[in-house]
Design an enzyme around this catalytic site. Structure first.
Site, PDB file in Angstrom:
ATOM      1  N   ASP A 115      -0.566  -5.569   8.425  1.00 34.72           N
ATOM      2  CA  ASP A 115      -1.848  -6.135   8.669  1.00 34.72           C
ATOM      3  C   ASP A 115      -2.723  -6.561   7.241  1.00 34.72           C
ATOM      4  OD1 ASP A 115      -2.300  -3.554   7.365  1.00 34.72           O
ATOM      5  OD2 ASP A 115      -3.585  -2.753   8.959  1.00 34.72           O
ATOM      6  N   SER A 116      -1.824  -6.392   6.208  1.00 31.95           N
ATOM      7  CA  SER A 116      -2.149  -7.111   4.804  1.00 31.95           C
ATOM      8  C   SER A 116      -2.150  -8.502   4.959  1.00 31.95           C
ATOM      9  CB  SER A 116      -1.101  -6.652   3.614  1.00 31.95           C
ATOM     10  OG  SER A 116       0.173  -6.954   4.334  1.00 31.95           O
ATOM     11  N   GLU A 135       2.489   5.688   0.861  1.00 28.17           N
ATOM     12  CA  GLU A 135       1.716   4.678  -0.114  1.00 28.17           C
ATOM     13  C   GLU A 135       0.926   5.376  -0.988  1.00 28.17           C
ATOM     14  OE1 GLU A 135      -0.510   1.501   1.810  1.00 28.17           O
ATOM     15  OE2 GLU A 135      -1.368   0.695  -0.030  1.00 28.17           O
TER      16      GLU A 135
HETATM   17  O1  KIV Z   1       0.093  -3.986   5.916  1.00 29.60           O
HETATM   18  C1  KIV Z   1       1.048  -3.645   4.953  1.00 29.60           C
HETATM   19  O2  KIV Z   1       1.152  -4.525   3.994  1.00 29.60           O
HETATM   20  C2  KIV Z   1       1.279  -2.493   4.821  1.00 29.60           C
HETATM   21  C3  KIV Z   1       2.199  -2.074   3.733  1.00 29.60           C
HETATM   22  C4  KIV Z   1       1.414  -1.792   2.406  1.00 29.60           C
HETATM   23  C5  KIV Z   1       3.250  -0.729   3.729  1.00 29.60           C
HETATM   24  O3  KIV Z   1       1.039  -1.602   5.381  1.00 29.60           O
END
Ligand code: KIV
Length: 287
Positions: A47-48, A185
């Protein structure tokens, strides 16, 4: 030799044998085509994407339909890499039924092999229901960006005894609920080490030190394509942003100078045909 696609049993075996698991985020067809040819074991349609693909400050803005667009694009290229789709904010917290329906869409429509969701003890009952329904689930604890507002920002978690204990309890609860792996994280390395040694499932670290069973990074960060902010745990392995600037500026100057397109990049026509065409256009009064 063609890359063999891993599965959740492969990852368990890798942990047993002490082989590190490699993971990056990926959001689109072009990038996934490259990742699929690389040595990366597993990708996350994170979701990043809200940050890297859409320019939002956080991740809570992205919805399920948008995530599904990215998942479908990635699945079209991801043939030899295990694909994990991130469940966006508020698609799994409201009820188990809703979590099941939404996770089902990530698997069926998004063609993901597994889903990931954030949270530990508080979300374990949902994880257990998804796993019972046959959906492989990856956990995510420590800094959970969807609850950054509640955590007081994007900060390292588990720095005091009480918080560290809670994160360890979260990991154990997720393992009991049946996750196949857990993302850790932004937590101190020693806390990640205790978790990694206490659970049978692989831990995948991001800002959690070198003792995890694997590592994940946001692909835009590692390739140098995102510079709005660079967390301490990010290492850049390329500067594609700089390469893109060079390529774009060379293209722009060649177009301005008339150097592009040249003969090699153009289609020609025999001279007699050009003359006949001009003559006929004039005869027919078109020109
Ligand atoms: O959405 C993302 O990129 C993540 C990673 C940081 C693990 O959840």
């Amino acid at each position: 030799m063609e890359k063999q696609k891993a599965n959740i049993l492969t990852f368990k075996e890798m942990k047993k044998q002490g082989k590190k698991i490699t993971m990056v985020t990926t959001y689109d067809f072009a990038m996934m085509s490259q990742v699929d040819k690389s040595d990366i074991d597993m990708i996350l349609v994170g979701d990043s994407a809200a940050n890297t693909m859409m320019g939002y400050e956080g991740t809570v803005q992205i919805d399920l339909d948008t995530m599904l667009v990215f998942c479908k694009a990635v699945a079209n290229a991801g043939k030899h890499t295990f694909l994990v789709g991130d469940m966006p904010f508020m698609t799994y917290e409201i009820s188990t039924e809703q979590a099941m329906a939404n996770a089902g869409r990530m698997i069926r429509e998004g063609r993901m092999d597994a889903i990931k969701l954030e949270g530990g003890e508080r979300i374990a009952h949902t994880v257990a229901a998804l796993v019972r329904a046959g959906i492989p689930v990856m956990g995510h604890i420590g800094l959970t960006p969807q609850s950054a507002a509640q955590l007081g920002g994007f900060k390292v978690q588990g720095k005091n005894l009480q918080d560290a204990k809670q994160i360890i309890k979260d990991a154990l609860a997720l393992e009991r609920a049946g996750v196949f792996a857990i993302v850790l994280e932004a937590i101190p390395g020693p806390v990640a080490k205790i978790i990694t040694e206490s659970v049978q499932v692989p831990t995948i670290g991001i800002g959690a030190g070198n003792n995890c069973d694997g590592q994940v990074l946001v692909i835009h960060d590692l390739l140098g394509l995102f510079d709005r902010y660079i967390p301490k745990f990010v290492k850049r392995y390329a500067n594609l942003g700089e390469d893109m600037q060079k390529a774009l500026n060379t293209y722009a100057s060649e177009v301005r100078e008339g150097a592009f397109p040249d003969k090699e990049h153009s289609f020609s026509m025999p001279q007699d045909l050009v003359e006949q065409l001009t003559a006929e256009l004039q005869e027919e009064g078109i020109l």
